[in-house]
Enzyme design. Structure first.
Site, PDB file in Angstrom:
ATOM      1  N   ASP A 155      -3.915  -8.488 -10.060  1.00 34.51           N
ATOM      2  CA  ASP A 155      -3.914  -7.885 -11.389  1.00 34.51           C
ATOM      3  C   ASP A 155      -4.515  -6.480 -11.349  1.00 34.51           C
ATOM      4  O   ASP A 155      -5.310  -6.149 -10.467  1.00 34.51           O
ATOM      5  CB  ASP A 155      -4.715  -8.775 -12.351  1.00 34.51           C
ATOM      6  CG  ASP A 155      -4.212  -8.692 -13.774  1.00 34.51           C
ATOM      7  OD1 ASP A 155      -3.545  -7.699 -14.119  1.00 34.51           O
ATOM      8  OD2 ASP A 155      -4.489  -9.617 -14.559  1.00 34.51           O
ATOM      9  N   GLU A 207      -2.876  -0.792 -10.707  1.00 36.32           N
ATOM     10  CA  GLU A 207      -2.376   0.583 -10.894  1.00 36.32           C
ATOM     11  C   GLU A 207      -3.150   1.647 -10.079  1.00 36.32           C
ATOM     12  O   GLU A 207      -2.485   2.612  -9.672  1.00 36.32           O
ATOM     13  CB  GLU A 207      -2.391   0.946 -12.389  1.00 36.32           C
ATOM     14  CG  GLU A 207      -1.408   0.181 -13.230  1.00 36.32           C
ATOM     15  CD  GLU A 207      -1.850  -1.262 -13.503  1.00 36.32           C
ATOM     16  OE1 GLU A 207      -0.988  -2.140 -13.660  1.00 36.32           O
ATOM     17  OE2 GLU A 207      -3.073  -1.504 -13.515  1.00 36.32           O
ATOM     18  N   ASP A 224       1.128  -6.449 -19.563  1.00 36.58           N
ATOM     19  CA  ASP A 224       0.597  -7.045 -20.797  1.00 36.58           C
ATOM     20  C   ASP A 224       1.384  -6.546 -21.997  1.00 36.58           C
ATOM     21  O   ASP A 224       0.966  -5.634 -22.728  1.00 36.58           O
ATOM     22  CB  ASP A 224      -0.887  -6.698 -20.937  1.00 36.58           C
ATOM     23  CG  ASP A 224      -1.724  -7.318 -19.834  1.00 36.58           C
ATOM     24  OD1 ASP A 224      -1.279  -8.317 -19.248  1.00 36.58           O
ATOM     25  OD2 ASP A 224      -2.817  -6.810 -19.557  1.00 36.58           O
TER      26      ASP A 224
END
Length: 949
Positions: free
Chosen positions: A553, A556, A630
């Site tokens: 998760d 980035e 998300d």
């Protein structure tokens, strides 16, 4: 001695030939051209290298002769070049392969690409922009890099990762390749003309119309009272506050990041408030203006009283929207923006691009923030499958995923206790709803121990026993792992002692959103020692307990959400390789590399499976899939997922998924639990999303409250429940088909989720279709993403005919139709010539072998399908341990041949039965696994041919 030295100098000079006061050198695999720069910023050297008959590398540098770039993306293409020839004229150097002709201007270095018959494909644009602009990051000099290309007037562009503005064809737009939560940057562009460009640069990059967006103040603005200078902004506070509205002029709408939250009117609270911007805009140009709106909350935009945007996005995670509108020079155009922030902290901005100059309408460009050279690969193919294959030749093959990963996964944000997770697993098995994998999301650790990789003993008293119980029920466990460490925990100290952490967030005291807020940072995944140590932590603390797969998760990396891009670079700087500006986009690739290489080395018999929130060129080689981040739970957002997934597929990333149901919901759905119409809307939204999700490469439900398990969405007698379970069971019935497609991904560089332009590129009508796709070669999927819809308009591509999957009714191709789409079903059509293998009813993928296969054969044209099998969980297929059963259908003779089985592996099925159902125009057949087949074939690996009646 004097003459020897002169001879050496002469030979060195003669290796650079000089047709027009320019010099070039012929290399083993291409040419190196030295140019006389006409102006600062031009290339000094251009290198054209033959990688294969259909792949050409172009490399240019501003000063020094180019060496071998150290690419993070490209791992292939270093083999001996195929045969090629070089032709020289006074103006041009021509490199010729069997499939391509590449012309290089001897004076400018401009490169043009032609097919073997001399038809122009694409060429670099002359001048117009500096190729290299010097820039310095953290005292390291480098260059901004730019290259434009001339293109055809009807050409369409795809790929470039995963973007969620709702665009399929990027023609005329700017695509921002910056990693965000729900944006994945893969710098591989694919054209409808059957070529691609892999832009080998790790920095933030723009594609298409790369001009900088302008703030709204670059237009002439008027308030709603016609007063010039600014729009009228009206800030209305929550009713209970008792505050009067605040009205002020505003020239720009720029509240995009945390840093701009202070710019709202003093004393104004977004919570429960509403904001209007009203007035008029006036441009000094006539034509199509394109607008970019990052935003969260509820937002509507009108121009000339036309509603151009109407969407909701969770307050804490803004998304990007684009829209366009024609403005007339010197005319006032009414604008109105309505914004309900829907949170105490929310984000909105509006920027625009003026009309594309006439000289640039048929150009696209790449522009990157940092690079020591310009480096790209031109990849050509007879079709888009060949283009994707060329990309994987360069960046690495995608593996066959473990078979269980192709089944259903249940996830939730989040299972807070061991008992909660186990009770969900038990309920699935009790209700006999097929499932293979349960996902344990973040925060299974103690609150202040993020990065410890240790379970909170109070909530998960026996993690190893919990995982064993799942395994005993034939379920896998995937677990969430972040590259994040709280300051002061043991793992933080371990990484810090070796200099493996980014320290800016620690020095700045940046806190997250958990409890009281904790200071944290991420490890430097560019450092090989950091990657090795990160894997060792996972191996010791999680893999040892039986964890099957990894959910990576915030890759980035999202060290601090919603901060400016400049601050994000600062927070991940310096990297092991250099300034973060040069390597910003590559973090997810390096993080996945850590787990893949570690597990393959330590557990070579077990297929790696990674799900990661962001992607980059080459990610597919690390056993990794991506999901769309998300996202919000709306029908509009569901519609945006379709082109996002299709463009990810065209980027060479074959395994993609979305949160079925969306991640974050509007208040009406969960505060309190939904009632009445909101409850029924929630059920319909999930039903439609599950229908679509069944035919994405990975089939996975996830989100916050309300819970996403089907039995928490609706009771057993409700049509939502019935529909979701129907498609779940259909997915498992299709497992022989689906797993064969995963075999094609590795062995043939195949693509599961296929934009129509891949299979029907000659039909120009499909170029902009982003809400239909092929799932494999046979199934045309048409998701429904509007509430209360009972029909859906769709296009049946030309060049073939089609059958409804459900009733077998025939339709001609090349027409727009209105298909029935009642609540319970999504329109699905089967291509003529399709051979669809359906397996047994399963509760999990490995429950039983497909010893009986129902083979639906659709007449109207010839067809073929390879039924693929291997050992399902290991890498022996890389060594040849797999089988293919070629199945062909001849429409003229009506003969079906189940061919000789090719290959073998341990414990493979020796004998099986094929029940054959023949569907043709005059003989529609409904999909019915209980119906008596027309013919039955006993198969033992030897070829069998039957005539279909």
């Amino acid at each position: 001695m004097k003459y020897t030295i002169l001879a050496v100098i002469f030979l060195a000079l003669s290796s650079f030939r000089d047709p027009v006061v320019r010099s070039y050198q012929k290399l083993d695999d291409g040419i190196l051209l030295k140019l006389n720069k006409e102006q600062e910023g031009d290339p000094q050297y251009v290198k054209v290298r033959v990688v294969s008959d259909k792949i050409i590398q172009v490399l240019s540098t501003p000063d020094n002769e180019p060496g071998e770039p150290q690419s993070l993306m490209v791992v292939g293409g270093k083999k001996a070049a195929p045969s090629w020839s070089l032709n020289e004229t006074k103006e041009t150097l021509t490199v010729q392969t069997k499939e391509l002709r590449v012309e290089v201007s001897a004076s400018t270095g401009v490169v043009s690409f032609y097919d073997k018959d001399g038809r122009e494909i694409i060429k670099e644009a002359k001048n117009g922009h500096r190729t290299f602009t010097p820039v310095t990051y953290s005292n390291t000099p480098t260059y901004e890099v730019h290259r434009a290309f001339e293109i055809d007037g009807d050409e369409a562009f795809y790929g470039l990762g995963q973007h969620q503005a709702g665009l399929m064809n990027y023609r005329g737009w700017q695509v921002d390749l910056t990693q965000y939560n729900s944006v994945a940057a893969v710098p591989f562009m694919v054209s409808s003309k059957n070529y691609g460009i892999l832009w080998d640069n790790n920095s933030i990059t723009k594609f298409g119309d790369v001009r900088p967006y302008r703030q709204l103040s670059a237009l002439t603005l008027y308030g709603k009272d016609q007063k010039p200078g600014a729009l009228t902004a009206t800030y209305i506070s929550a009713e209970k506050s008792g505050k009067a509205p605040i009205i002020r002029p505003e020239k720009d709408i720029y509240y995009e990041f945390l840093q701009q939250q202070k710019d709202f009117p003093e004393g104004y609270s977004l919570q429960g408030g509403k904001v209007y911007w009203e007035g008029f805009v006036q441009s000094d140009e006539t034509g199509t203006h394109r607008f970019l709106m990052p935003g969260s909350g509820y937002v509507k935009v009108w121009l000339d009283n036309k509603l151009l945007l109407d969407r909701w996005r969770e307050a804490w995670n803004p998304g990007f929207s684009v829209f366009k509108h024609d403005l007339q020079k010197g005319e006032k155009h009414a604008i109105k923006i309505e914004w309900l922030p829907d949170g105490g902290q929310s984000y909105i901005a509006l920027r625009y691009l003026p009309p594309i100059p006439a000289a640039d309408v048929n150009k696209v460009a790449f522009a990157s923030e940092g690079g020591d050279e310009l480096n790209y690969y031109f990849v050509y193919g007879d079709n888009l499958d060949e283009v994707v294959s060329g990309y994987r030749q360069l960046t690495g093959k995608a593996q066959v995923m473990p078979k269980w990963a192709m089944g259903f996964w249940q996830s939730r944000e989040r299972y807070k206790t061991q008992d909660e997770l186990l009770s969900v697993a038990k309920e699935f098995r009790k209700r006999q709803i097929p499932i293979d994998n349960i996902v344990l999301d973040w925060s299974y650790w103690e609150e202040d121990q993020w990065g410890s990789q240790q379970f909170d003993k109070k909530r998960f008293p026996d993690a190893e026993g919990m995982i064993k119980q799942l395994h005993d029920q034939n379920l896998k466990l995937m677990i969430s792992v972040w590259p994040k460490f709280y300051e002061g925990i043991d793992n933080y100290k371990l990484f810090d002692s070796k200099g493996l952490l980014y320290k800016a967030s620690i020095e700045q005291g940046v806190k997250d959103w958990i409890g009281q807020g904790y200071v944290s940072t991420f490890y430097d995944a560019f450092n090989p020692e950091g990657r090795e140590l990160f894997w060792q932590l996972l191996k010791k603390n999680l893999h040892s307990k039986g964890v099957d797969a990894w959910w990576l998760d915030a890759t980035e990396p999202d060290i601090l959400s919603n901060t400016t891009i400049e601050h994000r670079k600062e927070l991940m700087s310096p990297t092991f390789l250099g300034p973060s500006e040069k390597y910003f986009n590559a973090y997810p690739l390096m993080n996945a590399k850590a787990i893949y290489e570690g597990q393959r080395q330590d557990f070579p018999e077990k297929r790696v499976f990674i799900l990661t929130r962001s992607a980059f060129g080459g990610l597919q080689r690390y056993g990794a899939a991506i999901w769309s981040g998300d996202i919000s739970s709306t029908f509009e957002e569901l519609g945006r997922q379709i082109p996002a997934g299709l463009n990810a597929s065209l980027s060479g990333v074959p395994y993609w998924t979305t949160d079925i149901g969306g991640f974050f919901v509007e208040d009406k759905y969960d505060r309190p639990e939904p009632r009445g119409d909101a409850l029924e809307e929630w059920r319909e939204l999930n039903t439609r999303w599950y229908q679509y999700g069944t035919f994405t490469p990975l089939y996975r439900a996830h989100g916050q409250t309300p819970y996403r398990e089907v039995f928490n969405i609706a009771p057993e007698e409700h049509k939502a429940y019935k529909s979701i379970v129907y498609y779940n069971k259909l997915r498992y019935r299709l497992m022989p088909y689906i797993y064969s497609l995963t075999g094609q991904v590795y062995h043939e560089d195949g693509t599961l989720m296929r934009p129509l332009v891949m299979d029907f590129g000659q039909d120009k009508k499909v170029q902009n279709i982003g809400d239909q796709f092929m799932f494999g070669p046979s199934l045309l999927i048409n998701p429904v993403y509007e509430r209360h819809a009972t029909t859906r308009s769709l296009y049946l591509p030309a060049g073939t005919s089609w059958y409804s999957l459900y009733d077998g009714k025939y339709q001609e191709g090349g027409q727009q139709i209105t298909a029935p789409a009642p609540y319970e079903t999504m329109p699905i059509y089967v291509k003529a010539g399709a051979i669809l293998p359906f397996g047994p009813d399963l509760q999990y993928t490995s429950e039983k072998p497909a010893d009986v296969i129902t083979l639906y054969v659709y007449g109207g044209q010839d067809g073929q399908f390879n039924l693929y099998e291997d050992e399902a969980t290991n890498y022996n297929y890389e060594k040849g341990a797999f089988t293919n059963i070629p199945i062909t259908y001849n429409d003229a003779t009506k003969k079906l041949t189940i061919g000789k089985r090719e290959g073998s592996f341990a414990d493979m099925l020796q004998n099986r039965t094929f029940h054959i159902v023949y569907v043709n125009q005059s003989k529609p057949q409904a999909l019915n696994f209980e119906a008596k087949p027309a013919q039955t074939v006993k198969y033992n690996g030897k070829p069998k041919t039957v005539r279909l009646n």
